[in-house]
Design an enzyme around this catalytic site. Sequence first.
Site, mmCIF file in Angstrom:
data_model
loop_
_atom_site.group_PDB
_atom_site.id
_atom_site.type_symbol
_atom_site.label_atom_id
_atom_site.label_comp_id
_atom_site.label_asym_id
_atom_site.label_seq_id
_atom_site.Cartn_x
_atom_site.Cartn_y
_atom_site.Cartn_z
ATOM 1 N N ASN A 160 0.866 -1.182 0.000
ATOM 2 C CA ASN A 160 0.000 0.000 0.000
ATOM 3 C C ASN A 160 0.903 1.233 0.000
ATOM 4 O O ASN A 160 1.506 1.553 1.021
ATOM 5 C CB ASN A 160 -0.895 -0.022 1.253
ATOM 6 C CG ASN A 160 -1.710 1.247 1.391
ATOM 7 O OD1 ASN A 160 -1.805 2.046 0.461
ATOM 8 N ND2 ASN A 160 -2.293 1.437 2.565
ATOM 9 N N TRP A 161 0.965 1.878 -1.135
ATOM 10 C CA TRP A 161 1.899 3.009 -1.264
ATOM 11 C C TRP A 161 1.399 4.289 -0.612
ATOM 12 O O TRP A 161 2.127 5.275 -0.535
ATOM 13 C CB TRP A 161 2.178 3.279 -2.747
ATOM 14 C CG TRP A 161 3.159 2.335 -3.361
ATOM 15 C CD1 TRP A 161 3.802 1.292 -2.748
ATOM 16 C CD2 TRP A 161 3.632 2.350 -4.704
ATOM 17 N NE1 TRP A 161 4.629 0.651 -3.624
ATOM 18 C CE2 TRP A 161 4.548 1.290 -4.843
ATOM 19 C CE3 TRP A 161 3.372 3.144 -5.813
ATOM 20 C CZ2 TRP A 161 5.209 1.015 -6.036
ATOM 21 C CZ3 TRP A 161 4.021 2.873 -7.007
ATOM 22 C CH2 TRP A 161 4.933 1.822 -7.110
ATOM 23 N N LYS A 162 0.137 4.318 -0.212
ATOM 24 C CA LYS A 162 -0.444 5.533 0.374
ATOM 25 C C LYS A 162 -0.186 6.717 -0.575
ATOM 26 O O LYS A 162 -0.198 6.520 -1.785
ATOM 27 C CB LYS A 162 0.117 5.750 1.784
ATOM 28 C CG LYS A 162 0.021 4.456 2.622
ATOM 29 C CD LYS A 162 0.334 4.614 4.065
ATOM 30 C CE LYS A 162 0.193 3.266 4.761
ATOM 31 N NZ LYS A 162 0.346 3.345 6.198
ATOM 32 N N HIS A 179 -9.103 1.313 5.429
ATOM 33 C CA HIS A 179 -7.778 1.526 6.031
ATOM 34 C C HIS A 179 -7.917 2.496 7.202
ATOM 35 O O HIS A 179 -8.707 3.442 7.148
ATOM 36 C CB HIS A 179 -6.801 2.080 4.986
ATOM 37 C CG HIS A 179 -5.391 2.046 5.476
ATOM 38 N ND1 HIS A 179 -4.896 2.993 6.352
ATOM 39 C CD2 HIS A 179 -4.389 1.153 5.269
ATOM 40 C CE1 HIS A 179 -3.643 2.687 6.638
ATOM 41 N NE2 HIS A 179 -3.301 1.572 6.001
ATOM 42 N N GLU A 237 -4.724 -4.504 10.864
ATOM 43 C CA GLU A 237 -3.638 -3.537 11.017
ATOM 44 C C GLU A 237 -3.843 -2.761 12.314
ATOM 45 O O GLU A 237 -4.612 -1.781 12.338
ATOM 46 C CB GLU A 237 -3.646 -2.550 9.846
ATOM 47 C CG GLU A 237 -3.440 -3.201 8.495
ATOM 48 C CD GLU A 237 -2.924 -2.187 7.470
ATOM 49 O OE1 GLU A 237 -1.886 -2.482 6.867
ATOM 50 O OE2 GLU A 237 -3.519 -1.117 7.303
ATOM 51 N N GLY A 269 3.435 2.416 10.654
ATOM 52 C CA GLY A 269 4.421 3.476 10.431
ATOM 53 C C GLY A 269 5.217 3.851 11.674
ATOM 54 O O GLY A 269 5.918 4.850 11.682
ATOM 55 N N GLU A 315 -6.218 4.911 8.129
ATOM 56 C CA GLU A 315 -6.028 6.330 7.788
ATOM 57 C C GLU A 315 -7.307 6.913 7.185
ATOM 58 O O GLU A 315 -7.624 8.084 7.400
ATOM 59 C CB GLU A 315 -4.825 6.477 6.837
ATOM 60 C CG GLU A 315 -3.518 6.268 7.588
ATOM 61 C CD GLU A 315 -2.397 5.627 6.786
ATOM 62 O OE1 GLU A 315 -2.448 5.643 5.544
ATOM 63 O OE2 GLU A 315 -1.470 5.085 7.412
ATOM 64 N N GLY A 335 3.250 -1.081 4.116
ATOM 65 C CA GLY A 335 3.331 0.339 3.795
ATOM 66 C C GLY A 335 4.750 0.719 3.398
ATOM 67 O O GLY A 335 5.205 0.450 2.285
ATOM 68 N N GLY A 336 5.487 1.325 4.330
ATOM 69 C CA GLY A 336 6.827 1.856 4.063
ATOM 70 C C GLY A 336 7.751 0.901 3.313
ATOM 71 O O GLY A 336 8.419 1.317 2.353
ATOM 72 N N SER A 375 4.186 -2.031 10.224
ATOM 73 C CA SER A 375 5.632 -2.139 10.360
ATOM 74 C C SER A 375 6.188 -3.524 10.002
ATOM 75 O O SER A 375 7.117 -4.011 10.646
ATOM 76 C CB SER A 375 6.077 -1.725 11.768
ATOM 77 O OG SER A 375 5.735 -0.376 12.011
HETATM 78 P P1 13P Z 1 3.685 0.421 7.496
HETATM 79 O O1 13P Z 1 4.129 -0.902 6.908
HETATM 80 O O2 13P Z 1 4.416 1.588 6.954
HETATM 81 O O3 13P Z 1 3.635 0.358 8.995
HETATM 82 O O4 13P Z 1 2.154 0.635 7.007
HETATM 83 C C1 13P Z 1 1.234 -0.391 7.155
HETATM 84 C C2 13P Z 1 -0.006 -0.020 6.448
HETATM 85 O O5 13P Z 1 -0.726 0.884 6.862
HETATM 86 C C3 13P Z 1 -0.327 -0.732 5.198
HETATM 87 O O6 13P Z 1 -1.631 -0.482 4.787
#
Ligand code: 13P
Length: 251
Positions: free
Chosen positions: A9-11, A94, A166, A172, A96, A233-234, A212
């Site tokens: 997920n690149w956000k 999600h 999650e 993050g 966010e 994510g990251g 993470s």
């Molecule tokens: P991180 O892997 O950066 O913690 O993000 C997880 C995430 O929100 C994937 O949707």
Amino acid sequence: MRKKIVAGNWKMNNDLAETEMFFTELKKQVIPEHVVVMIAPSFTNLNQAFNSLKDFPVEIVAQNMHQCDKGAFTGEVSAKMLISVGTTTVILGHSERRELFHETNALLAEKVKTALENDMDIIFCIGEQEEDRKEDKYFDLIEKQLTEGLFHILEGSWKHVVVAYEPVWAIGTGETASPEQVQEMHHFIRKTIAKKYNDAIANDVSILYGGSVKPDNAVEIFGQDDVDGGLIGGASLKVESFMKIVNSFEN
Ligand code: 13P
């Protein structure tokens, strides 16, 4: 059927040039046959990503969509628009979106309905805040998110659904849930699905962990009985770390 899945997920990261660079590098890699690999770029890069990966076994996924088919919703994107650029899977719920854009369980239930009516697949995210865990309310919270956001679907629709757990406190932050905490919650999610539907559906659904996940913890997390992969994510922004995670499953 329960599948092994790694979804990036690149956000709100990677513009068109960065997206193209990533895929040029990704296409040099070998994707293991037993893993379904997905990437969710921003809306603006979906079509480019789809075209660039046409003959490559990586699926392009959207990060969100609107619940209505069309209309006066400035800035929004519909299911049909996603499908028209080759995207048939969408991430919904999600944390966010829930937190920063005030998406409620009721709204998410509508989005789920619209996605299914359009024959789309869904990665449905759930997860508790740190306070919910500290106050020992996390199982109730997860059950509520499932019940109000997802449990209106018919048995036959489960083949279109992947659940992603999650915990918000692990996203993050570098603070991953321990493998035991992940397994405990994934088992609870499966049990909750079995209670509402049946064992066959619960055993068939893929449940991903997100928060993470990195190359150095993926093997242990993916090794848990009820974990079928990760939503990353990251670490999905660089081909090297993403591929290490993709390769973290035992055959
Ligand atoms: P991180 O892997 O950066 O913690 O993000 C997880 C995430 O929100 C994937 O949707």
